[in-house]
Each structure stands twice: as C-alpha cells, then as structure tokens.
Design a protein around this motif. Structure first.
Motif, PDB file in Angstrom:
ATOM      1  N   PHE A 142       0.840  -1.205   0.000  1.00 46.71           N
ATOM      2  CA  PHE A 142       0.000   0.000   0.000  1.00 46.71           C
ATOM      3  C   PHE A 142       0.875   1.255   0.000  1.00 46.71           C
ATOM      4  O   PHE A 142       1.802   1.358   0.809  1.00 46.71           O
ATOM      5  N   PRO A 143       0.584   2.243  -0.880  1.00 49.64           N
ATOM      6  CA  PRO A 143       1.313   3.513  -0.849  1.00 49.64           C
ATOM      7  C   PRO A 143       0.901   4.351   0.364  1.00 49.64           C
ATOM      8  O   PRO A 143      -0.104   4.062   1.023  1.00 49.64           O
ATOM      9  N   SER A 144       1.659   5.396   0.646  1.00 45.55           N
ATOM     10  CA  SER A 144       1.460   6.155   1.889  1.00 45.55           C
ATOM     11  C   SER A 144       0.096   6.823   1.960  1.00 45.55           C
ATOM     12  O   SER A 144      -0.450   6.987   3.049  1.00 45.55           O
ATOM     13  N   TRP A 145      -0.478   7.215   0.811  1.00 44.60           N
ATOM     14  CA  TRP A 145      -1.757   7.920   0.870  1.00 44.60           C
ATOM     15  C   TRP A 145      -2.918   6.985   1.207  1.00 44.60           C
ATOM     16  O   TRP A 145      -4.022   7.431   1.447  1.00 44.60           O
ATOM     17  N   ARG A 146      -2.653   5.689   1.233  1.00 39.70           N
ATOM     18  CA  ARG A 146      -3.654   4.716   1.683  1.00 39.70           C
ATOM     19  C   ARG A 146      -3.278   4.081   3.020  1.00 39.70           C
ATOM     20  O   ARG A 146      -3.982   3.199   3.509  1.00 39.70           O
ATOM     21  N   SER A 147      -2.189   4.523   3.610  1.00 40.86           N
ATOM     22  CA  SER A 147      -1.630   3.784   4.743  1.00 40.86           C
ATOM     23  C   SER A 147      -2.438   3.934   6.018  1.00 40.86           C
ATOM     24  O   SER A 147      -2.593   2.967   6.777  1.00 40.86           O
ATOM     25  N   ALA A 148      -2.964   5.128   6.323  1.00 39.72           N
ATOM     26  CA  ALA A 148      -3.656   5.318   7.600  1.00 39.72           C
ATOM     27  C   ALA A 148      -4.918   4.460   7.682  1.00 39.72           C
ATOM     28  O   ALA A 148      -5.177   3.814   8.691  1.00 39.72           O
ATOM     29  N   ARG A 149      -5.704   4.450   6.597  1.00 40.22           N
ATOM     30  CA  ARG A 149      -6.944   3.662   6.648  1.00 40.22           C
ATOM     31  C   ARG A 149      -6.624   2.159   6.700  1.00 40.22           C
ATOM     32  O   ARG A 149      -7.315   1.393   7.377  1.00 40.22           O
ATOM     33  N   PHE A 307     -13.491   5.168  17.507  1.00 43.13           N
ATOM     34  CA  PHE A 307     -12.756   6.404  17.241  1.00 43.13           C
ATOM     35  C   PHE A 307     -11.496   6.135  16.422  1.00 43.13           C
ATOM     36  O   PHE A 307     -11.067   6.986  15.633  1.00 43.13           O
ATOM     37  N   MET A 308     -10.901   4.963  16.571  1.00 40.30           N
ATOM     38  CA  MET A 308      -9.722   4.620  15.784  1.00 40.30           C
ATOM     39  C   MET A 308     -10.060   4.567  14.301  1.00 40.30           C
ATOM     40  O   MET A 308      -9.356   5.145  13.457  1.00 40.30           O
ATOM     41  N   VAL A 309     -11.146   3.880  13.957  1.00 40.40           N
ATOM     42  CA  VAL A 309     -11.550   3.770  12.558  1.00 40.40           C
ATOM     43  C   VAL A 309     -11.892   5.140  11.992  1.00 40.40           C
ATOM     44  O   VAL A 309     -11.462   5.511  10.891  1.00 40.40           O
ATOM     45  N   TRP A 310     -12.650   5.926  12.759  1.00 46.09           N
ATOM     46  CA  TRP A 310     -13.043   7.252  12.267  1.00 46.09           C
ATOM     47  C   TRP A 310     -11.837   8.158  12.067  1.00 46.09           C
ATOM     48  O   TRP A 310     -11.697   8.815  11.036  1.00 46.09           O
ATOM     49  N   ASN A 311     -10.937   8.194  13.023  1.00 43.07           N
ATOM     50  CA  ASN A 311      -9.800   9.108  12.958  1.00 43.07           C
ATOM     51  C   ASN A 311      -8.855   8.751  11.812  1.00 43.07           C
ATOM     52  O   ASN A 311      -8.359   9.642  11.106  1.00 43.07           O
ATOM     53  N   SER A 312      -8.603   7.464  11.593  1.00 41.37           N
ATOM     54  CA  SER A 312      -7.694   7.073  10.518  1.00 41.37           C
ATOM     55  C   SER A 312      -8.301   7.379   9.152  1.00 41.37           C
ATOM     56  O   SER A 312      -7.602   7.849   8.246  1.00 41.37           O
ATOM     57  N   ARG A 313      -9.590   7.138   8.997  1.00 40.68           N
ATOM     58  CA  ARG A 313     -10.251   7.447   7.723  1.00 40.68           C
ATOM     59  C   ARG A 313     -10.288   8.954   7.479  1.00 40.68           C
ATOM     60  O   ARG A 313     -10.072   9.430   6.360  1.00 40.68           O
ATOM     61  N   HIS A 314     -10.586   9.722   8.532  1.00 39.12           N
ATOM     62  CA  HIS A 314     -10.638  11.173   8.402  1.00 39.12           C
ATOM     63  C   HIS A 314      -9.261  11.744   8.081  1.00 39.12           C
ATOM     64  O   HIS A 314      -9.123  12.709   7.319  1.00 39.12           O
ATOM     65  N   SER A 315      -8.203  11.121   8.644  1.00 37.19           N
ATOM     66  CA  SER A 315      -6.845  11.559   8.353  1.00 37.19           C
ATOM     67  C   SER A 315      -6.502  11.359   6.883  1.00 37.19           C
ATOM     68  O   SER A 315      -5.906  12.236   6.247  1.00 37.19           O
ATOM     69  N   GLU A 320      -4.011  14.662   6.175  1.00 43.61           N
ATOM     70  CA  GLU A 320      -3.356  15.370   7.278  1.00 43.61           C
ATOM     71  C   GLU A 320      -3.047  14.378   8.386  1.00 43.61           C
ATOM     72  O   GLU A 320      -3.842  13.473   8.661  1.00 43.61           O
ATOM     73  N   ARG A 321      -1.881  14.501   9.007  1.00 45.43           N
ATOM     74  CA  ARG A 321      -1.466  13.533  10.020  1.00 45.43           C
ATOM     75  C   ARG A 321      -1.280  14.160  11.411  1.00 45.43           C
ATOM     76  O   ARG A 321      -1.700  13.584  12.411  1.00 45.43           O
ATOM     77  N   ARG A 322      -0.629  15.317  11.503  1.00 44.13           N
ATOM     78  CA  ARG A 322      -0.174  15.816  12.804  1.00 44.13           C
ATOM     79  C   ARG A 322      -1.323  16.098  13.771  1.00 44.13           C
ATOM     80  O   ARG A 322      -1.285  15.669  14.930  1.00 44.13           O
ATOM     81  N   TRP A 323      -2.336  16.836  13.325  1.00 42.92           N
ATOM     82  CA  TRP A 323      -3.434  17.177  14.230  1.00 42.92           C
ATOM     83  C   TRP A 323      -4.302  15.961  14.546  1.00 42.92           C
ATOM     84  O   TRP A 323      -4.957  15.911  15.592  1.00 42.92           O
ATOM     85  N   HIS A 324      -4.287  14.975  13.654  1.00 42.36           N
ATOM     86  CA  HIS A 324      -5.019  13.731  13.927  1.00 42.36           C
ATOM     87  C   HIS A 324      -4.292  12.856  14.940  1.00 42.36           C
ATOM     88  O   HIS A 324      -4.792  11.805  15.342  1.00 42.36           O
ATOM     89  N   ILE A 325      -3.102  13.279  15.345  1.00 41.26           N
ATOM     90  CA  ILE A 325      -2.372  12.638  16.438  1.00 41.26           C
ATOM     91  C   ILE A 325      -2.415  13.503  17.694  1.00 41.26           C
ATOM     92  O   ILE A 325      -2.673  13.012  18.798  1.00 41.26           O
TER      93      ILE A 325
END
Length: 462
Positions: A142-149, A307-315, A320-325
């Motif tokens: 998976f490339p980085s733009w798909r990594s959080a989800r 909240f984990m599923v929601w936050n990773s998908r929203h990121s 955006e990564r920093r504020w989602h952490i």
C-alpha cells in the motif's frame, strides 16, 4: 494490460478495486494473527488477579515482570525486522508466532519472581519484530496515501483483542480453576497460546512475500501497485529535496526518526500503564467477579475501536497527520487524569477511562503510518522497527512505575496522573514534525508525454 480489469471503469476505480482485493486478502488474516499475539502479550494483566496471590508476588514484582517484556522487545526488534528482509516476511512471521506461543505457554511453570522475569523477557525477544514487521510488510502493498486507513483496519485488532479477549480471559479464570490440578491463571496462559502456534503453519501457506509473488493478482493488478509504490518513493524524495537516504546509517542520522521515537515513547508510557493495570484498577473500585471485570475491561476498547476507525479514515480524507495525532493524545490525557480523580466511583472511573482509551487508540494507525512515509528500502524496515522499539521501551516504565507507586502509596491515582502527563507530551512533539513530511503526498508533477509513451514505458517496466 488486462482489458477486463479496466473496461468500463476509471483509473481511480481500477485502483480502488485492486486495493480492495488486497485488503480482503491480507487484512483479516493479519488481524487474526495479531489478535492472538496481543492477547498473549497482555493476558498477564488478568493472570495477575490470581497468580499474584498464589505466588506471593508484590505489585512491584508484577509491574517489573509485566514491563520487562519490553526490554527484550526493544533489544531485538530492529534485528528482527532486518532479518525479515533477509528471510522473507512469510517465514519470519511464522517463526515469531511459534516461539512466542511456546514461551507464553511456558508461563504455567513459573514459581519465583526470577522465573517470571526471565520468561517475560524471552517472550519480548520472541515477539520482537512482529508488529513492526507487519507494518513494514504492508508498506510493500500500500502507498502512503492509503496507509492510515489500511493500518487503521489492521490495528483495529488492538481494541478487538481486548473487547473479545477480556471477557474470554475472565471466563477462563472462572471456569478452569483446579481443572487437572492446574490453577486458573495457568490454564489462561496455556489455552490462549495454542491458536498462535497453529496459525504459524497457516502463515507459511497463505502469505506472499510481496506483490510480485502474489499469484492471486493479475499482471495488470500487480502493475497498479508497483506504479503507485514507485510514485510514492518519488514523492518521498521530492518532499525531502532528494535527501532521503535508504540505508541503515541514513535512518539513524535522520532527526525526524528520533522525534517520532520520542512521540511513541511518551504515548506508550500512558497506554501500557493503563493496559496492564486496568483489570486491577477495576477490581480495586469494588468489582470482584472475574467475568464482570473482563466485561468492564472490554468497554473502553469498544469506544476506542470506533474512534480509531473514524480518525484514521478522516486523516486519509483530509490528507493530514499531525493534528489527527495531537488532538487524540490530548483527549487521552484529559480522560486518564479524570479517571484518576474519580477512582472511588466505578461508574465515573470507567466513563473517563473510556474517553482516555478513545483518544489513545485513535491516534495509533495515523502515527504508525509516518515512519514508512518518511523512509524507504532498508531504512524503512529498520526505521519502523527502531521507532516501535524505542516506543515500546516505555512499556517497561509504565507498568513498573505504576507498580512501584502502588506499593509505596497503596493507590494508583498518582501513577495515573503521571501517565496522563506523558500522553499530553505527545501533542507538542508531533507538531514539531514539519507538515510537508508528515502529510501524504499523492500527486507528483510528471514530465509531459505523448499518448504512446506511457504504454511503452509501462511495457519496459515489465
């Protein structure tokens, strides 16, 4: 290219179908494997409810034994990930699972603190590399733009292992006491080790080492992934002005890797402190039935999973990564501090623990996507392991400090305030990472080509 793949669909639709197919193939199975890995790591928290009295262990002894797992984990995590590159993910993941299952089952034989410390240390050595190895393995697909989800789906196993595992552990303790001359806590270690051992042999037949060796993907589907991964590497070089060093030395000299390690260290002090002590905290609030403790211990992880599923998908949606952490870390701090303040009430203590776990779990997949986005090649394998090993070293300090403070004061609230402070520290640290490096970078301007050139180039790449 396979015309059946693209007929009647857009390029974006083709890409989505390919990654959906890979997700269906890999993620459920990896979740199953990590479910039992995580269960074997933290079931000592439930075993403590009876093991501590049976073996006459103090809270300090338990805290040190629970935490010393992470010393072995720390020392062998990076070598394990580098060996995974050498031997291949399929063989190495199976090897890890067999050794940790045998050692976890071996916990039934402990009678002294020294034996407890040694087996917990060896369990950390055995499991070292499994989680960062899986994270690195997913960067090969998976490339980085798909990594959080994607990581969000995989790391969903962390709360799921507790949602399912806590009642299961409580039930085993309740049902198995005295069966065949063993204590219930001994049965807990034995029963929960068996699935890991059996799954190791399934890994050898089911997993593929990388995209190119996946016979269940067509050549055209493989090429979609190969092209995206190549674009991802180009994006990484462009964002760092061509200064990405893919060697081990380059990883160790990258200041941002050390910053990420410090963030994860601060996070894990709070997270593992809660994790290993939650059953005991619930019991101290007045709940005595093992099965009821298991049900209550699962509740915070149920909220955290959502909240984990929601936050990773929203990121991924906002790229955006920093504020989602930073924001979830702050929420986790507030919830943990308030749970300590309300420790005399089971209801309010559990309510605030639910908030704390929602924040702490929500940030994990978004955070875990960062090392793989910053690094490539050998540096990515080593960097993911390095960050994870430094972070998990905090797993030694969190339970140990909480155990020592519990013996010294007779209370857990002071320790919980300290853990909350470390969670809060994550926010300013992650915001120190430049947004240009933290946030995904999907589109890179490419030289203009004629219509015939892309097909020719793709043909040559094959």
């Amino acid at each position: 290219m396979n015309n059946s793949l693209v007929k009647g669909t857009t390029g974006k639709g083709v890409e989505s179908r390919v990654y959906a197919k890979i997700t269906r193939r890999l993620i459920p199975f990896l979740i199953l494997c990590y479910f039992f890995a995580y269960l074997d790591r933290v079931n000592v928290g439930f075993a403590k409810l009876h093991m501590q009295d049976a073996l006459n262990f103090s809270d300090t002894v338990y805290g040190l034994g629970a935490g010393i797992f992470f010393i072995g984990y720390f020392l062998f995590e990076m070598p394990s990930n580098l060996l995974m590159q050498r031997f291949g993910p399929r063989f190495w993941i199976a090897r890890i699972m067999v050794t940790w299952a045998v050692l976890s089952a071996g916990m039934i034989f402990i009678t002294t603190p020294t034996q407890f410390y040694v087996l917990r240390f060896l369990l950390g050595v055995a499991e070292a590399g499994f989680f960062p190895g899986i994270v690195f393995y997913l960067t090969l697909w998976f490339p980085s733009w798909r990594s959080a989800r994607t990581l969000g789906l995989f790391i969903l196993v962390t709360p799921l292992s507790t949602i399912i595992g806590s009642p299961l552990s409580g039930l085993i303790l309740k049902v198995f006491e005295g069966v065949d001359g063993l204590h219930n806590w001994q049965w807990l270690f034995l029963v929960e080790a068996i699935p890991s051992f059996l799954l190791a042999f399934v890994v050898l037949r089911y997993l593929d080492n990388d995209v190119k060796s996946a016979r269940w993907l067509s050549d055209a589907e493989k090429q979609v992934v190969i092209d995206d991964l190549a674009k991802d590497d180009a994006n990484r070089q462009r964002a760092s002005q061509g200064k990405v060093d893919s060697t081990l030395r380059g990883m160790l000299s990258n200041g941002y890797v050390w910053l990420l390690a410090l963030v994860f260290f601060s996070f894990n002090i709070g997270y593992y402190g809660i994790n290993f002590w939650l059953p005991s905290i619930i019991k101290s609030s007045g709940v005595n039935d093992d099965f009821h403790i298991g049900l209550l211990a699962a509740l915070p992880y149920l909220f955290g999973a959502c909240f984990m599923v929601w936050n990773s998908r929203h990121s991924d949606l906002k790229q955006e990564r920093r504020w989602h952490i930073a924001i979830p870390a702050t929420i986790g701090c507030v919830g943990l501090a308030l749970s300590a303040y309300c420790s005399g009430s089971t209801f309010w203590m559990m309510a605030w623990i639910c908030l704390a776990m929602s924040g702490t779990l929500a940030l994990i997949p978004t955070y875990i996507s960062l090392p793989g986005a910053l690094l490539s090649g050998t540096a990515a394998a080593a960097g993911i392991a390095f960050v994870n090993s430094i972070g998990n070293l905090a797993g030694f300090f969190g339970p140990t400090v909480l155990g020592w403070l519990k013996d010294a004061t007779g209370r857990t609230d002071t320790g919980l305030y300290i853990l909350a402070g470390f969670l809060l520290l994550c926010a300013p640290l992650i915001l120190a990472l430049p947004a240009r490096l933290a946030n995904p970078r999907k589109v890179v301007p490419e030289p203009e080509q004629s219509d015939a050139q892309p097909d020719a180039a793709r043909h040559m790449s094959r």
